[in-house]
Design a protein around this motif. Sequence first.
Motif, PDB file in Angstrom:
ATOM      1  N   ASN A 188       0.860  -1.185   0.000  1.00 46.14           N
ATOM      2  CA  ASN A 188       0.000   0.000   0.000  1.00 46.14           C
ATOM      3  C   ASN A 188       0.895   1.234   0.000  1.00 46.14           C
ATOM      4  O   ASN A 188       1.398   1.635   1.055  1.00 46.14           O
ATOM      5  CB  ASN A 188      -0.922   0.004   1.219  1.00 46.14           C
ATOM      6  N   PRO A 189       1.099   1.857  -1.148  1.00 45.55           N
ATOM      7  CA  PRO A 189       2.003   3.005  -1.247  1.00 45.55           C
ATOM      8  C   PRO A 189       1.681   4.137  -0.270  1.00 45.55           C
ATOM      9  O   PRO A 189       2.581   4.859   0.147  1.00 45.55           O
ATOM     10  CB  PRO A 189       1.841   3.475  -2.696  1.00 45.55           C
ATOM     11  N   ASP A 190       0.416   4.262   0.109  1.00 43.10           N
ATOM     12  CA  ASP A 190       0.047   5.323   1.052  1.00 43.10           C
ATOM     13  C   ASP A 190       0.644   5.094   2.441  1.00 43.10           C
ATOM     14  O   ASP A 190       0.798   6.041   3.219  1.00 43.10           O
ATOM     15  CB  ASP A 190      -1.475   5.434   1.170  1.00 43.10           C
ATOM     16  N   ASP A 191       0.987   3.859   2.758  1.00 45.83           N
ATOM     17  CA  ASP A 191       1.566   3.549   4.065  1.00 45.83           C
ATOM     18  C   ASP A 191       2.990   4.053   4.211  1.00 45.83           C
ATOM     19  O   ASP A 191       3.458   4.277   5.330  1.00 45.83           O
ATOM     20  CB  ASP A 191       1.551   2.035   4.323  1.00 45.83           C
ATOM     21  N   VAL A 192       3.696   4.228   3.115  1.00 44.78           N
ATOM     22  CA  VAL A 192       5.101   4.622   3.185  1.00 44.78           C
ATOM     23  C   VAL A 192       5.247   5.967   3.887  1.00 44.78           C
ATOM     24  O   VAL A 192       6.042   6.113   4.818  1.00 44.78           O
ATOM     25  CB  VAL A 192       5.743   4.657   1.775  1.00 44.78           C
ATOM     26  N   GLU A 193       4.491   6.946   3.476  1.00 38.40           N
ATOM     27  CA  GLU A 193       4.576   8.276   4.093  1.00 38.40           C
ATOM     28  C   GLU A 193       4.188   8.212   5.571  1.00 38.40           C
ATOM     29  O   GLU A 193       4.819   8.842   6.420  1.00 38.40           O
ATOM     30  CB  GLU A 193       3.711   9.289   3.345  1.00 38.40           C
ATOM     31  N   MET A 194       3.169   7.427   5.894  1.00 37.00           N
ATOM     32  CA  MET A 194       2.745   7.275   7.284  1.00 37.00           C
ATOM     33  C   MET A 194       3.870   6.652   8.117  1.00 37.00           C
ATOM     34  O   MET A 194       4.137   7.087   9.234  1.00 37.00           O
ATOM     35  CB  MET A 194       1.482   6.413   7.358  1.00 37.00           C
ATOM     36  N   LEU A 195       4.549   5.635   7.582  1.00 35.92           N
ATOM     37  CA  LEU A 195       5.658   5.006   8.299  1.00 35.92           C
ATOM     38  C   LEU A 195       6.793   5.989   8.546  1.00 35.92           C
ATOM     39  O   LEU A 195       7.357   6.047   9.640  1.00 35.92           O
ATOM     40  CB  LEU A 195       6.184   3.805   7.505  1.00 35.92           C
ATOM     41  N   ILE A 196       7.119   6.762   7.534  1.00 35.41           N
ATOM     42  CA  ILE A 196       8.201   7.738   7.673  1.00 35.41           C
ATOM     43  C   ILE A 196       7.841   8.798   8.706  1.00 35.41           C
ATOM     44  O   ILE A 196       8.657   9.161   9.563  1.00 35.41           O
ATOM     45  CB  ILE A 196       8.546   8.370   6.311  1.00 35.41           C
ATOM     46  N   GLN A 197       6.617   9.279   8.680  1.00 36.02           N
ATOM     47  CA  GLN A 197       6.176  10.286   9.653  1.00 36.02           C
ATOM     48  C   GLN A 197       6.170   9.720  11.070  1.00 36.02           C
ATOM     49  O   GLN A 197       6.605  10.381  12.016  1.00 36.02           O
ATOM     50  CB  GLN A 197       4.806  10.828   9.275  1.00 36.02           C
ATOM     51  N   ALA A 198       5.690   8.486  11.221  1.00 34.16           N
ATOM     52  CA  ALA A 198       5.663   7.863  12.542  1.00 34.16           C
ATOM     53  C   ALA A 198       7.082   7.649  13.069  1.00 34.16           C
ATOM     54  O   ALA A 198       7.368   7.914  14.240  1.00 34.16           O
ATOM     55  CB  ALA A 198       4.904   6.541  12.484  1.00 34.16           C
ATOM     56  N   ALA A 199       7.971   7.184  12.202  1.00 34.43           N
ATOM     57  CA  ALA A 199       9.361   6.981  12.609  1.00 34.43           C
ATOM     58  C   ALA A 199      10.018   8.296  12.988  1.00 34.43           C
ATOM     59  O   ALA A 199      10.745   8.385  13.998  1.00 34.43           O
ATOM     60  CB  ALA A 199      10.134   6.282  11.497  1.00 34.43           C
ATOM     61  N   SER A 200       9.782   9.335  12.215  1.00 34.19           N
ATOM     62  CA  SER A 200      10.340  10.659  12.518  1.00 34.19           C
ATOM     63  C   SER A 200       9.825  11.181  13.851  1.00 34.19           C
ATOM     64  O   SER A 200      10.580  11.730  14.643  1.00 34.19           O
ATOM     65  CB  SER A 200      10.014  11.644  11.409  1.00 34.19           C
ATOM     66  N   ALA A 201       8.542  10.984  14.109  1.00 35.95           N
ATOM     67  CA  ALA A 201       7.962  11.415  15.383  1.00 35.95           C
ATOM     68  C   ALA A 201       8.596  10.643  16.542  1.00 35.95           C
ATOM     69  O   ALA A 201       8.894  11.218  17.602  1.00 35.95           O
ATOM     70  CB  ALA A 201       6.444  11.212  15.368  1.00 35.95           C
ATOM     71  N   ASN A 202       8.816   9.350  16.351  1.00 35.36           N
ATOM     72  CA  ASN A 202       9.459   8.552  17.400  1.00 35.36           C
ATOM     73  C   ASN A 202      10.892   9.010  17.661  1.00 35.36           C
ATOM     74  O   ASN A 202      11.327   9.047  18.800  1.00 35.36           O
ATOM     75  CB  ASN A 202       9.432   7.066  17.047  1.00 35.36           C
ATOM     76  N   VAL A 203      11.612   9.355  16.607  1.00 38.88           N
ATOM     77  CA  VAL A 203      12.973   9.851  16.775  1.00 38.88           C
ATOM     78  C   VAL A 203      12.943  11.128  17.602  1.00 38.88           C
ATOM     79  O   VAL A 203      13.715  11.288  18.556  1.00 38.88           O
ATOM     80  CB  VAL A 203      13.664  10.082  15.411  1.00 38.88           C
ATOM     81  N   GLU A 204      12.056  12.031  17.268  1.00 34.94           N
ATOM     82  CA  GLU A 204      11.943  13.286  18.013  1.00 34.94           C
ATOM     83  C   GLU A 204      11.564  13.050  19.471  1.00 34.94           C
ATOM     84  O   GLU A 204      12.091  13.671  20.380  1.00 34.94           O
ATOM     85  CB  GLU A 204      10.908  14.223  17.363  1.00 34.94           C
ATOM     86  N   THR A 205      10.629  12.126  19.699  1.00 35.03           N
ATOM     87  CA  THR A 205      10.148  11.860  21.056  1.00 35.03           C
ATOM     88  C   THR A 205      11.160  11.110  21.897  1.00 35.03           C
ATOM     89  O   THR A 205      11.382  11.459  23.066  1.00 35.03           O
ATOM     90  CB  THR A 205       8.838  11.035  20.998  1.00 35.03           C
ATOM     91  N   TYR A 206      11.791  10.104  21.342  1.00 32.34           N
ATOM     92  CA  TYR A 206      12.603   9.204  22.160  1.00 32.34           C
ATOM     93  C   TYR A 206      14.106   9.330  21.975  1.00 32.34           C
ATOM     94  O   TYR A 206      14.872   8.821  22.786  1.00 32.34           O
ATOM     95  CB  TYR A 206      12.204   7.746  21.868  1.00 32.34           C
ATOM     96  N   HIS A 207      14.560   9.990  20.904  1.00 33.17           N
ATOM     97  CA  HIS A 207      15.988   9.995  20.631  1.00 33.17           C
ATOM     98  C   HIS A 207      16.599  11.386  20.454  1.00 33.17           C
ATOM     99  O   HIS A 207      17.800  11.487  20.297  1.00 33.17           O
ATOM    100  CB  HIS A 207      16.292   9.158  19.384  1.00 33.17           C
ATOM    101  N   ALA A 208      15.788  12.395  20.412  1.00 33.69           N
ATOM    102  CA  ALA A 208      16.346  13.735  20.185  1.00 33.69           C
ATOM    103  C   ALA A 208      16.613  14.447  21.492  1.00 33.69           C
ATOM    104  O   ALA A 208      16.123  14.134  22.505  1.00 33.69           O
ATOM    105  CB  ALA A 208      15.399  14.555  19.317  1.00 33.69           C
TER     106      ALA A 208
END
Length: 98
Positions: free
Chosen positions: A78-98
Amino acid sequence: MKLVTDTQVISVRLPADLVAMVDDVAILKSCERSEALRHIIHAGAPFIIKAKNVNVERLLTGLEILVIDCLRKASEANPDDVEMLIQAASANVETYHA
């Protein structure tokens, strides 16, 4: 970071490149060098103690392979999931690793 009340002074000589790294951490964390060194020790020492022989380059390469494979599979399913995965991963990086 918590203020340490029972402290010991230690002296260490560092080459210019490591001093620059300490200063970079101090800038990122908006703190003095001593506090920056505490951040560095808290982040690095447990990793070194628990993972004595970890090859960081190999670990990061493996993670990159997993990410690429996950995004490829998501784009096929599902190509629409790619952007969602990237956004979720980016949010996790900001929340837990930044």
